[in-house]
Write a protein that holds these residues in place. Structure first.
Motif, mmCIF file in Angstrom:
data_model
loop_
_atom_site.group_PDB
_atom_site.id
_atom_site.type_symbol
_atom_site.label_atom_id
_atom_site.label_comp_id
_atom_site.label_asym_id
_atom_site.label_seq_id
_atom_site.Cartn_x
_atom_site.Cartn_y
_atom_site.Cartn_z
ATOM 1 N N ILE A 1 8.871 100.441 29.956
ATOM 2 C CA ILE A 1 8.224 100.360 28.630
ATOM 3 C C ILE A 1 9.211 99.717 27.654
ATOM 4 C CG2 ILE A 1 6.664 102.343 28.895
ATOM 5 C CD1 ILE A 1 8.922 103.962 27.373
ATOM 6 N N PRO A 2 8.763 99.201 26.514
ATOM 7 C CA PRO A 2 9.702 98.595 25.569
ATOM 8 C C PRO A 2 10.602 99.645 24.886
ATOM 9 C CG PRO A 2 7.451 97.859 25.156
ATOM 10 C CD PRO A 2 7.356 99.012 26.093
ATOM 11 N N HIS A 3 11.859 99.284 24.723
ATOM 12 C CA HIS A 3 12.794 100.054 23.892
ATOM 13 C C HIS A 3 13.444 99.064 22.943
ATOM 14 C CE1 HIS A 3 12.677 103.908 25.856
ATOM 15 N NE2 HIS A 3 12.998 103.400 27.033
ATOM 16 N N ASN A 4 13.671 99.538 21.754
ATOM 17 C CA ASN A 4 14.306 98.707 20.751
ATOM 18 C C ASN A 4 15.759 99.175 20.597
ATOM 19 O OD1 ASN A 4 14.640 99.321 17.475
ATOM 20 N ND2 ASN A 4 14.288 97.201 18.005
ATOM 21 N N ILE A 5 16.676 98.236 20.458
ATOM 22 C CA ILE A 5 18.088 98.591 20.249
ATOM 23 C C ILE A 5 18.474 98.072 18.880
ATOM 24 C CG2 ILE A 5 20.450 98.267 21.095
ATOM 25 C CD1 ILE A 5 18.506 97.719 23.814
ATOM 26 N N LYS B 1 19.947 103.139 17.396
ATOM 27 C CA LYS B 1 18.690 103.882 17.542
ATOM 28 C C LYS B 1 17.617 102.986 18.139
ATOM 29 C CE LYS B 1 17.199 102.986 12.849
ATOM 30 N NZ LYS B 1 16.342 103.396 11.773
ATOM 31 N N CYS B 2 16.556 103.632 18.601
ATOM 32 C CA CYS B 2 15.379 102.906 19.066
ATOM 33 C C CYS B 2 14.284 103.221 18.054
ATOM 34 C CB CYS B 2 14.990 103.359 20.470
ATOM 35 S SG CYS B 2 13.354 102.773 20.970
ATOM 36 N N ASP B 3 13.757 102.202 17.408
ATOM 37 C CA ASP B 3 12.741 102.421 16.373
ATOM 38 C C ASP B 3 11.390 102.849 16.960
ATOM 39 O OD1 ASP B 3 14.519 101.666 14.317
ATOM 40 O OD2 ASP B 3 14.137 99.559 14.748
ATOM 41 N N LEU B 4 11.237 102.658 18.279
ATOM 42 C CA LEU B 4 9.959 103.010 18.905
ATOM 43 C C LEU B 4 9.892 104.481 19.306
ATOM 44 C CD1 LEU B 4 9.747 99.877 21.220
ATOM 45 C CD2 LEU B 4 8.577 100.218 19.053
ATOM 46 N N HIS B 5 11.058 105.081 19.540
ATOM 47 C CA HIS B 5 11.118 106.486 19.949
ATOM 48 C C HIS B 5 12.165 107.162 19.055
ATOM 49 C CE1 HIS B 5 10.007 104.084 23.597
ATOM 50 N NE2 HIS B 5 8.952 104.884 23.474
ATOM 51 N N GLY B 6 11.681 107.872 18.057
ATOM 52 C CA GLY B 6 12.546 108.402 16.985
ATOM 53 C C GLY B 6 13.697 109.283 17.435
ATOM 54 N N TRP B 7 13.575 109.938 18.618
ATOM 55 C CA TRP B 7 14.642 110.832 19.074
ATOM 56 C C TRP B 7 15.784 110.075 19.732
ATOM 57 C CZ3 TRP B 7 9.835 110.340 21.355
ATOM 58 C CH2 TRP B 7 9.829 109.742 22.615
ATOM 59 N N MET B 8 15.563 108.780 20.052
ATOM 60 C CA MET B 8 16.592 108.013 20.776
ATOM 61 C C MET B 8 17.705 107.575 19.835
ATOM 62 S SD MET B 8 14.489 105.601 23.452
ATOM 63 C CE MET B 8 15.955 104.797 24.110
ATOM 64 N N LYS B 9 18.847 108.255 19.963
ATOM 65 C CA LYS B 9 20.015 107.924 19.145
ATOM 66 C C LYS B 9 21.252 107.863 20.028
ATOM 67 C CE LYS B 9 18.327 109.741 14.805
ATOM 68 N NZ LYS B 9 17.621 110.983 14.549
#
Ligand SMILES: [Cu+2]
Length: 233
Positions: A127-131, A165-173
């Motif tokens: 799936i897409p992840h943003n960095i 962070k990943c703007d698509l999944h708020g918990w991803m830090k």
């Protein structure tokens, strides 16, 4: 006005470059270096993780995600950055290749050590992840990896701790630590760390944790010996 700002920016970059050269770390052979070995402990128990409901991409991220602000086993604190402050010369960088991965909707590792140069970005999720990096000294990036483009890289030149962070999944830090010299370490699950081939001398050792903040202690390294040190949050 715009031209003046550009000139000011270029002058600032030039000054940083000159300062960087003046205080640059020098690689030299370490004769009979010592080892700093230690642990970072937590007094009391770590807070329970935050449980976050997943709204999208549940097939990969699951229905809930657990977000740990403080993590560790056996009373230790994991993911603490340990570094010697102000060391002019010593061994060459010997970090493993720096890769910031995205795996099962988390940054892996949570905190990655990088020497100045190139850092690899790699997603193993379909799936897409943003960095999205928030840097001050290095150019920030905001890119997306997806099923078709799973790899990229990031150039890092100046020492700093970069929030990711990943703007698509708020918990991803996560965090990228661009090191100034090779005497940096990240604590393991039980809070332990080791710095090897340290030239004999007295240094300030700093520990930094994203939630718990930083602490410093003086440490003396003797030739061919091991110095043990402990920090408690
Ligand atoms: Cu993501």
């Amino acid at each position: 006005m715009k031209k003046r700002m550009v000139v000011a920016f270029l002058v600032a970059i030039f000054c940083l470059f000159v300062l960087g050269l003046a205080f640059a770390y020098e690689v030299s052979e370490v004769m009979n270096g010592g080892t700093i070995e230690g642990r970072v402990r937590l007094s009391g128990s770590p807070p329970p993780p935050k449980i976050i409901g997943v709204g999208q991409d549940r097939e990969v991220c699951g229905e809930v995600q657990k977000s740990y602000e403080i993590e560790g086993k056996k009373g230790g604190v994991k993911n603490v950055l340990v570094m010697i402050l102000e060391i002019g010369k010593g061994k060459d960088f010997d970090f493993p290749e720096a890769v910031l991965g995205q795996k099962e909707c988390m940054f892996e590792p949570h905190i990655v050590l990088a020497s100045p140069g190139k850092l690899m970005l790699a997603s193993s999720d379909p799936i897409p992840h943003n960095i999205h990096t928030k840097s001050i000294m290095n150019p920030p990036i905001n890119i997306t990896l997806n099923r078709l483009k799973r790899k990229s890289s990031l150039s890092v030149t100046f020492p700093e701790i970069i929030d990711v962070k990943c703007d698509l999944h708020g918990w991803m830090k996560g965090y990228i630590v661009v090191a100034e010299h090779p005497y940096y370490a990240i604590t393991t699950d039980d809070g332990s760390f080791q710095l090897r081939e340290v030239p004999p001398g007295t240094y300030e050792l700093e520990v930094w944790h994203a939630k718990l903040g930083s602490q410093t202690k003086e440490v003396t390294v003797k030739a061919g010996r091991k110095t043990v040190i402990e920090f408690t949050y």
